[in-house]
Design a protein around this motif. Structure first.
Motif, PDB file in Angstrom:
ATOM      1  N   LEU A   1       1.054  -1.137  -0.171  1.00  0.00           N
ATOM      2  CA  LEU A   1       0.088   0.115  -0.108  1.00  0.00           C
ATOM      3  C   LEU A   1       0.736   1.317  -0.148  1.00  0.00           C
ATOM      4  O   LEU A   1       0.482   2.263  -0.702  1.00  0.00           O
ATOM      5  CB  LEU A   1      -0.822  -0.226   1.312  1.00  0.00           C
ATOM      6  N   LEU A   2       1.935   1.223   0.639  1.00  0.00           N
ATOM      7  CA  LEU A   2       2.638   2.315   0.891  1.00  0.00           C
ATOM      8  C   LEU A   2       3.773   2.686  -0.210  1.00  0.00           C
ATOM      9  O   LEU A   2       4.204   3.989  -0.477  1.00  0.00           O
ATOM     10  CB  LEU A   2       3.362   2.300   2.384  1.00  0.00           C
ATOM     11  N   GLY A   3       4.095   1.637  -0.976  1.00  0.00           N
ATOM     12  CA  GLY A   3       5.064   1.755  -1.686  1.00  0.00           C
ATOM     13  C   GLY A   3       6.670   1.448  -1.380  1.00  0.00           C
ATOM     14  O   GLY A   3       6.836   1.440  -0.080  1.00  0.00           O
ATOM     15  N   GLU A   4       7.424   1.247  -2.166  1.00  0.00           N
ATOM     16  CA  GLU A   4       8.739   1.021  -1.963  1.00  0.00           C
ATOM     17  C   GLU A   4       9.814   2.067  -1.448  1.00  0.00           C
ATOM     18  O   GLU A   4      10.748   1.536  -0.759  1.00  0.00           O
ATOM     19  CB  GLU A   4       9.277   0.357  -3.425  1.00  0.00           C
ATOM     20  N   ASP A   5       9.213   3.182  -1.582  1.00  0.00           N
ATOM     21  CA  ASP A   5      10.303   4.297  -1.393  1.00  0.00           C
ATOM     22  C   ASP A   5      10.123   4.885   0.300  1.00  0.00           C
ATOM     23  O   ASP A   5      10.685   5.901   0.382  1.00  0.00           O
ATOM     24  CB  ASP A   5      10.108   5.511  -2.319  1.00  0.00           C
ATOM     25  N   LYS A   6       9.077   4.366   0.968  1.00  0.00           N
ATOM     26  CA  LYS A   6       8.729   5.045   2.245  1.00  0.00           C
ATOM     27  C   LYS A   6       9.512   3.953   3.374  1.00  0.00           C
ATOM     28  O   LYS A   6       9.935   2.897   3.018  1.00  0.00           O
ATOM     29  CB  LYS A   6       7.490   4.680   2.551  1.00  0.00           C
ATOM     30  N   LEU A   7       9.539   4.583   4.475  1.00  0.00           N
ATOM     31  CA  LEU A   7      10.146   3.643   5.582  1.00  0.00           C
ATOM     32  C   LEU A   7       8.910   3.072   6.388  1.00  0.00           C
ATOM     33  O   LEU A   7       7.910   3.597   6.752  1.00  0.00           O
ATOM     34  CB  LEU A   7      10.646   4.776   6.760  1.00  0.00           C
ATOM     35  N   LEU A   8       9.249   1.821   6.395  1.00  0.00           N
ATOM     36  CA  LEU A   8       8.133   0.962   7.206  1.00  0.00           C
ATOM     37  C   LEU A   8       8.750   0.361   8.446  1.00  0.00           C
ATOM     38  O   LEU A   8       9.745  -0.693   8.343  1.00  0.00           O
ATOM     39  CB  LEU A   8       7.689  -0.219   6.214  1.00  0.00           C
ATOM     40  N   MET A   9       8.586   0.695   9.514  1.00  0.00           N
ATOM     41  CA  MET A   9       8.981   0.329  10.734  1.00  0.00           C
ATOM     42  C   MET A   9       8.063  -0.674  11.841  1.00  0.00           C
ATOM     43  O   MET A   9       7.189  -0.446  11.836  1.00  0.00           O
ATOM     44  CB  MET A   9       9.234   1.773  11.567  1.00  0.00           C
ATOM     45  N   VAL A  10       9.060  -1.622  12.150  1.00  0.00           N
ATOM     46  CA  VAL A  10       8.573  -2.366  13.234  1.00  0.00           C
ATOM     47  C   VAL A  10       8.894  -2.073  14.506  1.00  0.00           C
ATOM     48  O   VAL A  10      10.293  -1.696  14.829  1.00  0.00           O
ATOM     49  CB  VAL A  10       8.924  -3.982  12.973  1.00  0.00           C
ATOM     50  N   ALA A  11       8.079  -1.517  15.298  1.00  0.00           N
ATOM     51  CA  ALA A  11       8.216  -0.693  16.509  1.00  0.00           C
ATOM     52  C   ALA A  11       7.842  -1.724  17.725  1.00  0.00           C
ATOM     53  O   ALA A  11       8.116  -2.750  17.943  1.00  0.00           O
ATOM     54  CB  ALA A  11       7.516   0.480  16.263  1.00  0.00           C
ATOM     55  N   GLY A  12       6.901  -1.073  18.397  1.00  0.00           N
ATOM     56  CA  GLY A  12       6.598  -1.721  19.802  1.00  0.00           C
ATOM     57  C   GLY A  12       5.940  -2.910  19.570  1.00  0.00           C
ATOM     58  O   GLY A  12       5.292  -3.328  18.596  1.00  0.00           O
ATOM     59  N   GLY A  13       6.575  -4.044  20.802  1.00  0.00           N
ATOM     60  CA  GLY A  13       5.807  -5.459  20.297  1.00  0.00           C
ATOM     61  C   GLY A  13       6.768  -6.182  19.561  1.00  0.00           C
ATOM     62  O   GLY A  13       6.421  -7.375  19.404  1.00  0.00           O
ATOM     63  N   ARG A  14       7.559  -5.670  18.854  1.00  0.00           N
ATOM     64  CA  ARG A  14       8.626  -6.638  18.040  1.00  0.00           C
ATOM     65  C   ARG A  14       9.215  -7.904  18.716  1.00  0.00           C
ATOM     66  O   ARG A  14       9.242  -8.657  18.135  1.00  0.00           O
ATOM     67  CB  ARG A  14       9.718  -5.790  17.300  1.00  0.00           C
ATOM     68  N   GLU A  15       9.668  -7.423  19.923  1.00  0.00           N
ATOM     69  CA  GLU A  15      10.429  -8.637  20.748  1.00  0.00           C
ATOM     70  C   GLU A  15       9.374  -9.914  21.046  1.00  0.00           C
ATOM     71  O   GLU A  15       9.956 -10.899  21.193  1.00  0.00           O
ATOM     72  CB  GLU A  15      10.739  -8.009  22.011  1.00  0.00           C
ATOM     73  N   LEU A  16       7.969  -9.534  21.039  1.00  0.00           N
ATOM     74  CA  LEU A  16       7.035 -10.443  21.587  1.00  0.00           C
ATOM     75  C   LEU A  16       6.811 -11.383  20.406  1.00  0.00           C
ATOM     76  O   LEU A  16       6.381 -12.438  20.706  1.00  0.00           O
ATOM     77  CB  LEU A  16       5.838  -9.969  21.930  1.00  0.00           C
TER      78      LEU A  16
END
Length: 283
Positions: free
Chosen positions: A217-232
């Motif tokens: 949806l966002l396209g290849e040129d955007k930052l897509l960040m995995v944030a809170g809860g990643r560790e779980l």
């Protein structure tokens, strides 16, 4: 996708003083969560923590304040903190995350050194009323529009696993995409015994699917960040989030929960064959 991963660090500069009733947030005073609560940090301390984040490889540095939104005191404090950081460090993209905001407040922050503003939609418009009654979802969306109107980069995402349906997740991603943010943090709910939402209704395969859908949806040129809860969900399987389309992550601690050390995360990236991005032109 680039083999470069962008790192971001967050600093909770005003903690645990929020009067809102968001059922997912330990910073609300209503739920009496066992967290550290304090008023504004000293700006000197924030600057030193910014330097450490930069030394750890962070390109993004986010100044977070508890509470529904900006007021004159918060605007002034965040602006002064941003100026102090910019005076002492180079190469950090400064992000403010201070709740709902009008155009005048956002313009002031931009004029005093802020590069981006983070305001998450959190969930779908339909489900939001089930998890927060003290302010409407539409107000969140309008703040994001205000951010873009003054020329700040928009960072906007949400939280998955709070009891929402599959359709709610689809609606949230579509709403985020409609704003065309430069950066989107995907958070996965971290249960706390003090909060009304007791469990997390998302598994690893669903989280991977969300990342894939967001990237499409966002396209290849955007930052897509995995944030809170990643560790779980992703500990030991971080390759899955990058293969799905994530190209950024938060390092260090979150607002009220402990994260993984920057050293450990950088070792993980090296093992997987990824490099830490050294400038924002790497996209």
């Amino acid at each position: 996708m680039s083999k470069q991963i962008f790192l971001c660090a967050i600093n909770n500069v005003l903690s645990g003083t929020c009067q809102e009733d968001c059922k997912f947030c330990t910073q609300s005073v209503r739920y009496h969560a066992d967290i550290e609560r304090y008023t504004y940090k000293k700006i000197e301390q924030i600057v030193e923590e910014a330097k450490q984040a930069k030394a750890n490889g962070a390109l993004g540095y986010c100044l977070v304040t508890a509470g529904k939104g900006l007021d004159d005191k918060k605007v002034d404090f965040v602006a002064r903190a941003a100026q102090a950081i910019k005076k002492e460090t180079e190469g950090l993209n400064l992000i403010a995350c201070n709740g709902t905001a009008n155009k005048e407040q956002l313009q002031y922050l931009k004029d005093h050194g802020l590069d981006s503003y983070n305001h998450n939609l959190e969930t779908s418009e339909r489900y939001y009323a089930d998890i927060c009654t003290t302010h409407p979802w539409r107000e969140r969306y309008e703040t994001c529009e205000n951010v873009k109107s003054v020329g700040l980069s928009l960072c906007s995402g949400g939280i998955f696993g709070m009891g929402e349906t599959t359709q709610d997740r689809t609606d949230l991603l579509n709403s985020i995409a409609s704003l065309s943010p430069e950066s989107t943090p995907l958070n996965f709910y971290h249960p706390n015994p003090a909060l009304p939402i007791k469990t997390r209704n998302i598994e690893l395969d669903e989280a991977v699917s969300i990342i894939k859908r967001a990237r499409t949806l966002l396209g290849e040129d955007k930052l897509l960040m995995v944030a809170g809860g990643r560790e779980l969900l992703f500990t030991g399987k971080e390759n899955l989030m990058f293969e799905a389309g994530a190209n950024a992550m938060v390092i260090g601690n979150y607002l009220t929960t402990q994260g993984i050390s920057a050293t450990t995360d950088k070792e993980m990236l090296d093992t997987l064959g990824y490099k830490v991005a050294t400038n924002c032109d790497g996209r």
